[in-house]
Motif scaffolding. Structure first.
Motif, PDB file in Angstrom:
ATOM      1  N   VAL A  71       7.497  -2.713   9.024  1.00  0.00           N
ATOM      2  CA  VAL A  71       8.634  -2.512   8.119  1.00  0.00           C
ATOM      3  C   VAL A  71       9.643  -3.636   8.328  1.00  0.00           C
ATOM      4  CG1 VAL A  71      10.521  -0.986   7.440  1.00  0.00           C
ATOM      5  CG2 VAL A  71       8.332  -0.007   8.194  1.00  0.00           C
ATOM      6  N   THR A  72       9.902  -4.385   7.262  1.00  0.00           N
ATOM      7  CA  THR A  72      10.921  -5.431   7.265  1.00  0.00           C
ATOM      8  C   THR A  72      11.953  -5.093   6.203  1.00  0.00           C
ATOM      9  OG1 THR A  72       9.747  -6.767   5.626  1.00  0.00           O
ATOM     10  CG2 THR A  72       9.224  -7.191   7.952  1.00  0.00           C
ATOM     11  N   MET A  73      13.012  -5.855   6.165  1.00  0.00           N
ATOM     12  CA  MET A  73      13.989  -5.664   5.103  1.00  0.00           C
ATOM     13  C   MET A  73      13.292  -5.906   3.755  1.00  0.00           C
ATOM     14  SD  MET A  73      16.596  -4.610   6.621  1.00  0.00           S
ATOM     15  CE  MET A  73      17.577  -4.467   5.131  1.00  0.00           C
ATOM     16  N   ASN A  74      13.620  -5.084   2.798  1.00  0.00           N
ATOM     17  CA  ASN A  74      13.079  -5.115   1.434  1.00  0.00           C
ATOM     18  C   ASN A  74      11.647  -4.610   1.326  1.00  0.00           C
ATOM     19  OD1 ASN A  74      15.528  -6.192   0.305  1.00  0.00           O
ATOM     20  ND2 ASN A  74      14.957  -8.105   1.300  1.00  0.00           N
ATOM     21  N   SER A  75      11.093  -4.072   2.423  1.00  0.00           N
ATOM     22  CA  SER A  75       9.766  -3.447   2.356  1.00  0.00           C
ATOM     23  C   SER A  75       9.867  -2.116   1.621  1.00  0.00           C
ATOM     24  CB  SER A  75       9.222  -3.138   3.758  1.00  0.00           C
ATOM     25  OG  SER A  75       8.967  -4.282   4.489  1.00  0.00           O
ATOM     26  N   LEU A  76       8.781  -1.752   0.964  1.00  0.00           N
ATOM     27  CA  LEU A  76       8.641  -0.424   0.393  1.00  0.00           C
ATOM     28  C   LEU A  76       7.900   0.396   1.442  1.00  0.00           C
ATOM     29  CD1 LEU A  76       9.268   1.110  -2.226  1.00  0.00           C
ATOM     30  CD2 LEU A  76       6.956   0.528  -2.994  1.00  0.00           C
ATOM     31  N   VAL A  77       8.536   1.454   1.935  1.00  0.00           N
ATOM     32  CA  VAL A  77       8.008   2.210   3.079  1.00  0.00           C
ATOM     33  C   VAL A  77       7.678   3.634   2.663  1.00  0.00           C
ATOM     34  CG1 VAL A  77       8.432   2.906   5.456  1.00  0.00           C
ATOM     35  CG2 VAL A  77       9.576   0.874   4.540  1.00  0.00           C
ATOM     36  N   HIS A  78       6.438   4.025   2.917  1.00  0.00           N
ATOM     37  CA  HIS A  78       6.022   5.409   2.705  1.00  0.00           C
ATOM     38  C   HIS A  78       5.992   6.051   4.088  1.00  0.00           C
ATOM     39  CE1 HIS A  78       4.050   8.731   0.586  1.00  0.00           C
ATOM     40  NE2 HIS A  78       3.310   8.856   1.678  1.00  0.00           N
ATOM     41  N   PHE A  79       6.801   7.087   4.269  1.00  0.00           N
ATOM     42  CA  PHE A  79       6.897   7.720   5.588  1.00  0.00           C
ATOM     43  C   PHE A  79       7.017   9.220   5.449  1.00  0.00           C
ATOM     44  CE2 PHE A  79      11.180   6.821   4.188  1.00  0.00           C
ATOM     45  CZ  PHE A  79      11.929   7.915   4.594  1.00  0.00           C
TER      46      PHE A  79
ATOM     47  N   HIS B  79       8.329  10.470   1.804  1.00  0.00           N
ATOM     48  CA  HIS B  79       9.221   9.688   0.963  1.00  0.00           C
ATOM     49  C   HIS B  79       8.690   8.265   0.855  1.00  0.00           C
ATOM     50  CE1 HIS B  79      12.355  12.786   1.378  1.00  0.00           C
ATOM     51  NE2 HIS B  79      11.960  12.863   2.642  1.00  0.00           N
ATOM     52  N   THR B  80       8.975   7.625  -0.260  1.00  0.00           N
ATOM     53  CA  THR B  80       8.707   6.210  -0.428  1.00  0.00           C
ATOM     54  C   THR B  80      10.019   5.568  -0.856  1.00  0.00           C
ATOM     55  OG1 THR B  80       6.406   6.600  -1.045  1.00  0.00           O
ATOM     56  CG2 THR B  80       7.341   4.452  -1.622  1.00  0.00           C
ATOM     57  N   LEU B  81      10.561   4.719   0.022  1.00  0.00           N
ATOM     58  CA  LEU B  81      11.860   4.103  -0.206  1.00  0.00           C
ATOM     59  C   LEU B  81      11.806   2.629   0.161  1.00  0.00           C
ATOM     60  CD1 LEU B  81      14.058   6.799   1.603  1.00  0.00           C
ATOM     61  CD2 LEU B  81      13.717   6.576  -0.852  1.00  0.00           C
ATOM     62  N   ARG B  82      12.628   1.823  -0.502  1.00  0.00           N
ATOM     63  CA  ARG B  82      12.760   0.417  -0.149  1.00  0.00           C
ATOM     64  C   ARG B  82      13.897   0.287   0.860  1.00  0.00           C
ATOM     65  NH1 ARG B  82      10.257  -3.645  -1.904  1.00  0.00           N
ATOM     66  NH2 ARG B  82       9.680  -2.685  -3.884  1.00  0.00           N
TER      67      ARG B  82
ATOM     68  N   ARG C 125       5.703   0.031  12.661  1.00  0.00           N
ATOM     69  CA  ARG C 125       4.446  -0.306  12.000  1.00  0.00           C
ATOM     70  C   ARG C 125       3.730   0.969  11.577  1.00  0.00           C
ATOM     71  NH1 ARG C 125       2.056  -3.544  16.725  1.00  0.00           N
ATOM     72  NH2 ARG C 125       3.600  -2.288  17.779  1.00  0.00           N
ATOM     73  N   VAL C 126       2.788   0.810  10.659  1.00  0.00           N
ATOM     74  CA  VAL C 126       1.991   1.948  10.201  1.00  0.00           C
ATOM     75  C   VAL C 126       1.419   2.682  11.412  1.00  0.00           C
ATOM     76  CG1 VAL C 126      -0.096   2.608   8.944  1.00  0.00           C
ATOM     77  CG2 VAL C 126       1.459   0.896   7.971  1.00  0.00           C
TER      78      VAL C 126
ATOM     79  N   ILE D 245       5.499   6.427  10.091  1.00  0.00           N
ATOM     80  CA  ILE D 245       5.200   5.449   9.052  1.00  0.00           C
ATOM     81  C   ILE D 245       3.767   5.662   8.556  1.00  0.00           C
ATOM     82  CG2 ILE D 245       5.083   2.990   8.460  1.00  0.00           C
ATOM     83  CD1 ILE D 245       7.893   4.045   9.343  1.00  0.00           C
ATOM     84  N   ILE D 246       3.602   5.767   7.230  1.00  0.00           N
ATOM     85  CA  ILE D 246       2.298   5.983   6.627  1.00  0.00           C
ATOM     86  C   ILE D 246       1.775   4.698   5.982  1.00  0.00           C
ATOM     87  CG2 ILE D 246       1.038   7.264   4.837  1.00  0.00           C
ATOM     88  CD1 ILE D 246       3.070   9.566   5.357  1.00  0.00           C
ATOM     89  N   HIS D 247       2.623   3.993   5.233  1.00  0.00           N
ATOM     90  CA  HIS D 247       2.194   2.782   4.528  1.00  0.00           C
ATOM     91  C   HIS D 247       3.397   1.870   4.295  1.00  0.00           C
ATOM     92  CE1 HIS D 247      -0.377   0.336   1.979  1.00  0.00           C
ATOM     93  NE2 HIS D 247       0.606   0.275   1.115  1.00  0.00           N
ATOM     94  N   VAL D 248       3.164   0.565   4.335  1.00  0.00           N
ATOM     95  CA  VAL D 248       4.222  -0.414   4.098  1.00  0.00           C
ATOM     96  C   VAL D 248       3.720  -1.449   3.093  1.00  0.00           C
ATOM     97  CG1 VAL D 248       5.675  -2.221   5.142  1.00  0.00           C
ATOM     98  CG2 VAL D 248       5.110  -0.150   6.441  1.00  0.00           C
ATOM     99  N   THR D 249       4.547  -1.733   2.081  1.00  0.00           N
ATOM    100  CA  THR D 249       4.272  -2.793   1.122  1.00  0.00           C
ATOM    101  C   THR D 249       5.412  -3.772   1.176  1.00  0.00           C
ATOM    102  OG1 THR D 249       3.161  -1.203  -0.328  1.00  0.00           O
ATOM    103  CG2 THR D 249       3.786  -3.319  -1.302  1.00  0.00           C
ATOM    104  N   HIS D 250       5.107  -5.059   1.384  1.00  0.00           N
ATOM    105  CA  HIS D 250       6.155  -6.068   1.466  1.00  0.00           C
ATOM    106  C   HIS D 250       6.518  -6.600   0.101  1.00  0.00           C
ATOM    107  CE1 HIS D 250       4.659  -6.227   5.682  1.00  0.00           C
ATOM    108  NE2 HIS D 250       5.959  -6.070   5.844  1.00  0.00           N
ATOM    109  N   ALA D 251       7.803  -6.935  -0.055  1.00  0.00           N
ATOM    110  CA  ALA D 251       8.277  -7.531  -1.302  1.00  0.00           C
ATOM    111  C   ALA D 251       7.683  -8.922  -1.448  1.00  0.00           C
ATOM    112  CB  ALA D 251       9.804  -7.607  -1.299  1.00  0.00           C
ATOM    113  N   ASN D 252       7.455  -9.321  -2.670  1.00  0.00           N
ATOM    114  CA  ASN D 252       6.921 -10.667  -2.928  1.00  0.00           C
ATOM    115  C   ASN D 252       8.013 -11.688  -2.967  1.00  0.00           C
ATOM    116  OD1 ASN D 252       4.313  -9.671  -3.087  1.00  0.00           O
ATOM    117  ND2 ASN D 252       4.521  -9.233  -5.263  1.00  0.00           N
TER     118      ASN D 252
END
Length: 128
Positions: A54-62, A71-74, A102-103, A121-128
């Motif tokens: 998880v970094t700043m601006n990541s989309l985090v499913h936790f 929840h899924t939040l940026r 981390r996941v 933490i379940i899943h992390v998507t990084h911003a492009n």
């Protein structure tokens, strides 16, 4: 706090967060806790960031293990809000707790006068 998972923070996030924390009023418990987290963080550049961090601006499913809600939040800086997007500020207890995890990691984040916030933490998507 010694049973907390290791956290990884991007060097440029660390610099920006440190500058932001210097401007926070004394007595802001979340800001003080975030500062302690940054003090123990392993600083890395983007190429060495472990996957699923998880970094700043990541989309985090936790999952909030206290109530079994997911929840899924940026994760955003306090001044950044996107219209229509669910965000959590890094200066909110949940936001400060998520940074650097981390996941698969879980953390119990203390809340003044309440039972700790337990997040996984379940899943992390990084911003492009």
């Amino acid at each position: 706090m010694s049973d907390r998972p290791n956290i990884f923070v991007l060097e440029h996030d660390f610099d920006r967060l440190s500058a932001m924390l210097e401007k926070q009023p004394h007595g802001n418990e979340t800001a003080e806790a975030l500062s302690l987290e940054l003090d123990r963080a392993t600083l890395v550049d983007v190429e060495k960031l472990p996957s699923g961090t998880v970094t700043m601006n990541s989309l985090v499913h936790f999952k909030n293990e206290g109530n079994d809600e997911e929840h899924t939040l940026r994760l955003v800086y306090p001044t950044r809000r996107e219209a229509g997007e669910k965000c959590v500020s890094v200066l909110a207890p949940a936001g400060a707790a998520l940074l650097g995890l981390r996941v698969g990691d879980r953390i119990d984040w203390p809340l003044a006068g309440k039972k700790p916030l337990s997040l996984k933490i379940i899943h992390v998507t990084h911003a492009n």
